[in-house]
Write a protein that holds these residues in place. Structure first.
Motif, mmCIF file in Angstrom:
data_model
loop_
_atom_site.group_PDB
_atom_site.id
_atom_site.type_symbol
_atom_site.label_atom_id
_atom_site.label_comp_id
_atom_site.label_asym_id
_atom_site.label_seq_id
_atom_site.Cartn_x
_atom_site.Cartn_y
_atom_site.Cartn_z
ATOM 1 N N VAL A 1 0.829 -1.220 0.000
ATOM 2 C CA VAL A 1 0.000 0.000 0.000
ATOM 3 C C VAL A 1 0.865 1.273 0.000
ATOM 4 C CG1 VAL A 1 -1.952 -1.142 1.110
ATOM 5 C CG2 VAL A 1 -0.255 0.039 2.532
ATOM 6 N N GLY A 2 2.176 1.101 -0.027
ATOM 7 C CA GLY A 2 3.037 2.272 -0.191
ATOM 8 C C GLY A 2 3.386 3.003 1.099
ATOM 9 N N LEU A 3 3.113 2.395 2.265
ATOM 10 C CA LEU A 3 3.514 3.036 3.516
ATOM 11 C C LEU A 3 5.005 2.827 3.779
ATOM 12 C CD1 LEU A 3 0.500 2.236 5.896
ATOM 13 C CD2 LEU A 3 1.034 4.393 4.765
ATOM 14 N N LEU A 4 5.582 1.877 3.050
ATOM 15 C CA LEU A 4 7.009 1.581 3.170
ATOM 16 C C LEU A 4 7.559 1.579 1.740
ATOM 17 C CD1 LEU A 4 8.812 0.697 5.618
ATOM 18 C CD2 LEU A 4 8.382 -1.659 4.911
ATOM 19 N N PRO A 5 8.667 2.282 1.487
ATOM 20 C CA PRO A 5 9.199 2.305 0.117
ATOM 21 C C PRO A 5 9.789 0.945 -0.243
ATOM 22 C CG PRO A 5 10.671 3.494 1.621
ATOM 23 C CD PRO A 5 9.477 3.079 2.428
ATOM 24 N N PRO A 6 9.756 0.595 -1.516
ATOM 25 C CA PRO A 6 10.268 -0.721 -1.932
ATOM 26 C C PRO A 6 11.756 -0.858 -1.649
ATOM 27 C CG PRO A 6 9.749 0.663 -3.846
ATOM 28 C CD PRO A 6 9.250 1.384 -2.642
ATOM 29 N N SER A 9 -5.284 6.333 11.023
ATOM 30 C CA SER A 9 -5.713 5.600 9.836
ATOM 31 C C SER A 9 -4.580 5.648 8.808
ATOM 32 C CB SER A 9 -6.950 6.266 9.244
ATOM 33 O OG SER A 9 -6.588 7.524 8.699
ATOM 34 N N HIS A 10 -4.685 4.808 7.800
ATOM 35 C CA HIS A 10 -3.639 4.805 6.781
ATOM 36 C C HIS A 10 -3.538 6.142 6.078
ATOM 37 C CE1 HIS A 10 -3.253 0.145 6.387
ATOM 38 N NE2 HIS A 10 -3.140 0.601 7.616
ATOM 39 N N VAL A 11 -4.686 6.787 5.897
ATOM 40 C CA VAL A 11 -4.678 8.097 5.235
ATOM 41 C C VAL A 11 -3.922 9.111 6.101
ATOM 42 C CG1 VAL A 11 -6.134 10.013 4.446
ATOM 43 C CG2 VAL A 11 -6.809 7.646 3.967
ATOM 44 N N GLN A 12 -4.143 9.050 7.419
ATOM 45 C CA GLN A 12 -3.437 9.965 8.320
ATOM 46 C C GLN A 12 -1.933 9.675 8.345
ATOM 47 O OE1 GLN A 12 -6.070 8.955 11.657
ATOM 48 N NE2 GLN A 12 -6.619 11.114 11.856
ATOM 49 N N VAL A 13 -1.588 8.376 8.302
ATOM 50 C CA VAL A 13 -0.169 8.007 8.269
ATOM 51 C C VAL A 13 0.472 8.564 6.995
ATOM 52 C CG1 VAL A 13 1.480 6.101 8.138
ATOM 53 C CG2 VAL A 13 -0.470 5.945 9.688
ATOM 54 N N GLN A 14 -0.241 8.428 5.878
ATOM 55 C CA GLN A 14 0.280 8.980 4.614
ATOM 56 C C GLN A 14 0.534 10.477 4.745
ATOM 57 O OE1 GLN A 14 1.427 7.442 2.192
ATOM 58 N NE2 GLN A 14 0.213 5.680 1.510
ATOM 59 N N ALA A 15 -0.359 11.174 5.468
ATOM 60 C CA ALA A 15 -0.203 12.620 5.632
ATOM 61 C C ALA A 15 1.067 12.931 6.420
ATOM 62 C CB ALA A 15 -1.431 13.209 6.333
ATOM 63 N N VAL A 16 1.294 12.166 7.510
ATOM 64 C CA VAL A 16 2.508 12.383 8.308
ATOM 65 C C VAL A 16 3.752 12.078 7.466
ATOM 66 C CG1 VAL A 16 3.832 11.612 10.308
ATOM 67 C CG2 VAL A 16 1.359 11.947 10.514
ATOM 68 N N LEU A 17 3.714 10.953 6.731
ATOM 69 C CA LEU A 17 4.868 10.581 5.904
ATOM 70 C C LEU A 17 5.116 11.617 4.818
ATOM 71 C CD1 LEU A 17 4.304 6.723 5.461
ATOM 72 C CD2 LEU A 17 5.726 7.918 7.136
ATOM 73 N N GLY A 18 4.017 12.197 4.316
ATOM 74 C CA GLY A 18 4.156 13.244 3.293
ATOM 75 C C GLY A 18 4.952 14.428 3.840
ATOM 76 N N VAL A 19 4.717 14.763 5.117
ATOM 77 C CA VAL A 19 5.449 15.868 5.737
ATOM 78 C C VAL A 19 6.911 15.472 5.951
ATOM 79 C CG1 VAL A 19 5.603 17.382 7.742
ATOM 80 C CG2 VAL A 19 3.358 16.651 6.914
ATOM 81 N N VAL A 20 7.102 14.247 6.472
ATOM 82 C CA VAL A 20 8.469 13.777 6.734
ATOM 83 C C VAL A 20 9.285 13.773 5.434
ATOM 84 C CG1 VAL A 20 9.846 11.772 7.450
ATOM 85 C CG2 VAL A 20 7.806 12.408 8.754
#
Lengths: 201, 201
Positions: free
Chosen positions: B23-28, B60-71
């Motif tokens: 799902v892309g929460l971790l880069p390949p 949620s996964h959407v919220q995690v994506q938001a945090v990762l987007g900032v990081v």
């Protein structure tokens, strides 16, 4: 006072007050006629407690009943304080932990009930931090402990002593309502310290 | 390292690691053959961040994506710290408040972004405490603020500086994981102070 005044003083809609009366979360008022009842300051206090537990702490009605059972019970005040704490969220699961909390509490010289909910919350919280590679050594955790102690000393000093119910209500409501105050201030303090250090922007 | 070692180092089941990759929460990882990839320390750190955000903070996964987007974004570190904070729970609703937070922060002389999430969290928390009849005056709240500041100074002092990502990961993970530590210690401190005062039992 009438139910409308009771509702206004605790800032709860009249319909909600009627509901709490119906399900027994609020004791009945004194009947003044077949259809009217009168309420006192004890009702206002109880209504604020129920509201805080449900709306702020997110407790279920069954959990609220458990807290009220302790408040209304005849366990001595000190034991009741612990029971009220244990009844409040967050709950703990029964996963096994490294048992770091006991060492922390021993190091601090704090009195504590082994295996109480707060000890298990601390065990699980410290394990989670350690698993993520964050420091959980005595010195680091000690800073949190000192901060917690300063806050607790003020809270216990302000605990009303005029009645057992007032003391327990204050403890339950205070635990639930000051937690978000402390957490919000911590985030603001972090922003302030980071800004001061880096010069911001 | 192989995916099994990555999973072990971050204490996450291999199936979950594969899911995060999908799902892309971790880069390949870097492909070493048609069916094998290799992972580095950056993957371990990212996996710990994702795990903490999902399992501990309950994002949620959407919220995690938001945090990762900032990081992973290119906003400067200081602004990014605020954005990460704002993306973490608890959220705030848009109810109107008495605006007590601004007075508190002014009184403390803290730098703060007016209207940021932490300010609104503090506004709502102070209103809820005041509604329940608890003290929210400057002196009382000041004790929480001093405690929060001591904790924040230690946290910012320990923030890793070697990379933007390490600093932001530490901030996000630390905010989420030390909150339960602080809250559990506060309850233990209350029990300790009450015990010391009353002689317990």
């Amino acid at each position: 006072m009438r139910i409308s005044q009771l509702a206004e003083r605790a800032d709860v809609p009249v319909a909600t007050v009627k509901y709490y009366l119906r399900v027994g979360l609020l004791p009945p008022g004194e009947l003044t006629s077949a259809t009217q009842a009168t309420y006192d300051d004890g009702h206002v206090e109880r209504l604020r407690l129920v509201r805080a537990l449900i709306e702020v702490a997110g407790l279920s009605h069954v959990q609220v009943q458990a807290v009220l059972g302790v408040v209304d019970g005849d366990v001595d005040l000190f034991d009741a304080l612990g029971t009220v704490h244990d009844a409040l969220p967050p709950g703990v699961d029964d996963r096994s932990t490294q048992g770091r909390a006991a060492a922390v509490v021993d190091g601090l010289g704090w009195w504590a009930v082994p295996g109480c909910t707060a000890m298990r919350q601390l065990d699980q919280a410290l394990d989670a931090a350690a698993d993520a590679g964050l420091p959980v050594d005595e010195a680091y955790v000690g800073t949190y402990a000192e901060a917690a102690l300063a806050v607790a000393e003020q809270e216990i000093a302000h605990m009303p002593r005029e009645s057992r119910e007032a003391a327990l209500t204050y403890t339950a409501v205070g635990t639930v309502l000051y937690e978000p105050v402390l957490l919000a201030l911590r985030r603001l303090a972090e922003a302030h310290v980071a800004h001061t250090e880096t010069g911001g922007g």
